[in-house]
Scaffold this motif. Sequence first.
Motif, PDB file in Angstrom:
ATOM      1  N   VAL A 207     -41.069  15.035  25.125  1.00 22.82           N
ATOM      2  CA  VAL A 207     -42.212  13.984  24.565  1.00 22.82           C
ATOM      3  C   VAL A 207     -43.410  14.048  24.607  1.00 22.82           C
ATOM      4  N   ALA A 208     -43.383  13.357  23.874  1.00 19.93           N
ATOM      5  CA  ALA A 208     -45.485  13.426  22.782  1.00 19.93           C
ATOM      6  C   ALA A 208     -46.258  11.737  23.930  1.00 19.93           C
ATOM      7  N   VAL A 209     -47.261  12.655  24.855  1.00 22.86           N
ATOM      8  CA  VAL A 209     -47.835  11.480  24.987  1.00 22.86           C
ATOM      9  C   VAL A 209     -49.469  11.440  24.523  1.00 22.86           C
ATOM     10  N   PHE A 210     -49.657  10.570  23.386  1.00 27.28           N
ATOM     11  CA  PHE A 210     -50.830   9.865  22.422  1.00 27.28           C
ATOM     12  C   PHE A 210     -51.517   8.802  23.035  1.00 27.28           C
ATOM     13  N   GLY A 211     -53.084   9.619  23.630  1.00 29.59           N
ATOM     14  CA  GLY A 211     -53.618   8.968  24.365  1.00 29.59           C
ATOM     15  C   GLY A 211     -54.531   9.438  25.581  1.00 29.59           C
ATOM     16  N   LEU A 212     -54.974  10.277  25.828  1.00 27.39           N
ATOM     17  CA  LEU A 212     -55.249  11.069  26.964  1.00 27.39           C
ATOM     18  C   LEU A 212     -56.662  10.599  27.693  1.00 27.39           C
ATOM     19  N   GLY A 213     -56.868   9.028  28.060  1.00 32.55           N
ATOM     20  CA  GLY A 213     -57.566   8.405  29.152  1.00 32.55           C
ATOM     21  C   GLY A 213     -56.747   8.185  29.963  1.00 32.55           C
ATOM     22  N   LYS A 214     -57.685   7.878  31.458  1.00 32.48           N
ATOM     23  CA  LYS A 214     -57.606   7.637  32.701  1.00 32.48           C
ATOM     24  C   LYS A 214     -55.832   7.318  32.554  1.00 32.48           C
ATOM     25  N   VAL A 215     -54.831   6.708  32.080  1.00 25.75           N
ATOM     26  CA  VAL A 215     -53.202   6.733  32.170  1.00 25.75           C
ATOM     27  C   VAL A 215     -53.020   7.283  31.436  1.00 25.75           C
ATOM     28  N   GLY A 216     -52.877   7.889  30.951  1.00 26.81           N
ATOM     29  CA  GLY A 216     -52.580   8.701  29.509  1.00 26.81           C
ATOM     30  C   GLY A 216     -52.021   9.860  30.082  1.00 26.81           C
ATOM     31  N   GLU A 217     -53.322  10.729  30.593  1.00 20.20           N
ATOM     32  CA  GLU A 217     -53.376  11.850  31.524  1.00 20.20           C
ATOM     33  C   GLU A 217     -52.430  10.967  32.671  1.00 20.20           C
ATOM     34  N   LEU A 218     -52.197  10.078  33.747  1.00 13.31           N
ATOM     35  CA  LEU A 218     -51.343  10.024  34.262  1.00 13.31           C
ATOM     36  C   LEU A 218     -50.541  10.584  33.701  1.00 13.31           C
ATOM     37  N   VAL A 219     -50.020   9.492  32.917  1.00 15.68           N
ATOM     38  CA  VAL A 219     -48.461   9.665  32.472  1.00 15.68           C
ATOM     39  C   VAL A 219     -48.177  10.709  32.115  1.00 15.68           C
ATOM     40  N   ALA A 220     -48.615  11.940  31.937  1.00 14.33           N
ATOM     41  CA  ALA A 220     -48.234  12.999  31.525  1.00 14.33           C
ATOM     42  C   ALA A 220     -47.612  13.691  32.389  1.00 14.33           C
ATOM     43  N   VAL A 221     -49.082  13.470  33.819  1.00 18.73           N
ATOM     44  CA  VAL A 221     -48.222  14.357  35.147  1.00 18.73           C
ATOM     45  C   VAL A 221     -47.546  13.956  35.610  1.00 18.73           C
ATOM     46  N   LEU A 222     -47.079  12.505  35.738  1.00 18.50           N
ATOM     47  CA  LEU A 222     -45.675  12.055  36.373  1.00 18.50           C
ATOM     48  C   LEU A 222     -44.589  12.455  35.592  1.00 18.50           C
TER      49      LEU A 222
ATOM     50  N   THR B 222     -52.411  20.388  25.215  1.00 16.32           N
ATOM     51  CA  THR B 222     -52.917  19.478  24.404  1.00 16.32           C
ATOM     52  C   THR B 222     -53.220  19.419  22.790  1.00 16.32           C
ATOM     53  N   ARG B 223     -53.225  18.744  22.044  1.00 17.08           N
ATOM     54  CA  ARG B 223     -53.056  18.913  20.772  1.00 17.08           C
ATOM     55  C   ARG B 223     -54.133  18.179  19.318  1.00 17.08           C
ATOM     56  N   ALA B 224     -54.605  17.997  19.265  1.00 20.79           N
ATOM     57  CA  ALA B 224     -55.876  17.090  18.224  1.00 20.79           C
ATOM     58  C   ALA B 224     -55.595  16.556  17.040  1.00 20.79           C
ATOM     59  N   VAL B 225     -54.967  15.017  17.536  1.00 20.31           N
ATOM     60  CA  VAL B 225     -54.281  13.857  16.079  1.00 20.31           C
ATOM     61  C   VAL B 225     -55.729  13.120  15.783  1.00 20.31           C
ATOM     62  N   ASP B 226     -55.540  13.348  14.600  1.00 17.14           N
ATOM     63  CA  ASP B 226     -56.123  11.898  13.876  1.00 17.14           C
ATOM     64  C   ASP B 226     -55.235  10.505  13.786  1.00 17.14           C
ATOM     65  N   VAL B 227     -54.933   9.913  14.346  1.00 16.34           N
ATOM     66  CA  VAL B 227     -53.668   8.865  14.389  1.00 16.34           C
ATOM     67  C   VAL B 227     -54.046   7.931  12.959  1.00 16.34           C
ATOM     68  N   SER B 228     -55.153   8.367  12.691  1.00 18.34           N
ATOM     69  CA  SER B 228     -54.902   7.314  10.728  1.00 18.34           C
ATOM     70  C   SER B 228     -54.857   8.115  10.084  1.00 18.34           C
ATOM     71  N   ASP B 229     -54.149   9.386   9.703  1.00 17.62           N
ATOM     72  CA  ASP B 229     -53.094  10.026   9.279  1.00 17.62           C
ATOM     73  C   ASP B 229     -52.249  10.212   9.223  1.00 17.62           C
ATOM     74  N   ALA B 230     -51.686   8.726   8.096  1.00 14.73           N
ATOM     75  CA  ALA B 230     -50.319   8.936   8.501  1.00 14.73           C
ATOM     76  C   ALA B 230     -49.200  10.065   8.770  1.00 14.73           C
ATOM     77  N   GLU B 231     -49.884  11.330   7.920  1.00 13.33           N
ATOM     78  CA  GLU B 231     -48.352  12.538   7.314  1.00 13.33           C
ATOM     79  C   GLU B 231     -48.958  13.206   8.683  1.00 13.33           C
ATOM     80  N   ALA B 232     -50.586  13.327   9.246  1.00 17.19           N
ATOM     81  CA  ALA B 232     -50.622  14.081  10.181  1.00 17.19           C
ATOM     82  C   ALA B 232     -50.098  13.679  11.134  1.00 17.19           C
ATOM     83  N   LEU B 233     -49.734  12.288  11.441  1.00 17.05           N
ATOM     84  CA  LEU B 233     -49.056  11.970  12.380  1.00 17.05           C
ATOM     85  C   LEU B 233     -47.887  11.812  13.126  1.00 17.05           C
TER      86      LEU B 233
END
Length: 360
Positions: free
Chosen positions: A8-23, A46-57
Amino acid sequence: MSRIINQVAVFGLGKVGELVAVLLEESGFKVVGHDAAPREGLGIETRAVDVSDAEALRESLRGFDAVVSCLPFHLNIDVAEAASAASTHYFDLTEDVPTTNRVIELAGTSGETVFAPQCGLAPGLIGIVGASIAATFEEIRSIELKVGALPQNPTGLLGYAVNWSAEGVVNEYLNDCEVVRSGRRQMVPAMSETERVVIGGIELEASLTSGGLGTMCETYDGRVQRLDYKTMRYPGHFEQMRFLFEELNLRDRRDLVGQILVDAKPPVNDDIVYLHAAVEGVKNGQPFRENHVRGYKPIEIAGTTWRAISWTTAASIVAVVELVADGRLPQHGFIRQEDIVMTEVFGTIAGARFETLGRV
């Protein structure tokens, strides 16, 4: 039985996203977190990704069975479209109606891929609870759903703390709300039909806000006389917000209002999430009203204390991922929250906390 989702890839590692990854890891999935910049010290790759770059996404989804988006709602369509192109199962937390409509379109053209948006609290868990209660009635007259994410110890006239997205809060206060009235779907203004609510001796108020019902109005159109979703706040809150939007003429300056709210009412750790679902109709041959009322407070998970809004939201979406992975929900197409059974959610590793906590 083998799972259809393992990576599973989790996008967005704020407080909710970080806990989603933990759970997700707690529930047996292999998880990689993605954010605008690499994050250290989370205990996962963790990996860096630019979601505005469709190909990279699209490339970032290579090798993953599913993606869980915990990004701001305006970024979710890009992730959903990349998931469709990559044949990756898709889950998100959005309450934004146009975003969900686009996800539904993608679900109709994506073959064997699951699209499950709106997996948070509202839309999400509150709809699951309400629909599951309604399923036990022979006739349904009304379904009334309410959620409040609040400080336990409020201060000031607003009695509020911005523990969730300020952008999302402003949108739900201003965008028109879909409801069912007299058996028909219709749109009504947000922050209207304010009513008094008392939970465990705590007095609250509730007003209509947008997005909390997800697809329920379409599902129950013609089947119930009344269906609505309201947000709960401490008394007087909505009067102050109407002053801000109308008297100060800030309705068209949403970004500014969001900034004002965060500056004036920053996040707190001692929060509480109230859920209130009520169904009226005929049950066992008799008129009946059934209430499901809970108040969830911060808890410790994996050695860290998490805010109530964080863990309830994260547990909701991870429970849905578990149900899909284990074959207890459809394996392709669009999944409506109201088609998910409450007891199934509570039977997952992530969702079990809802069963054992929150009694008021």
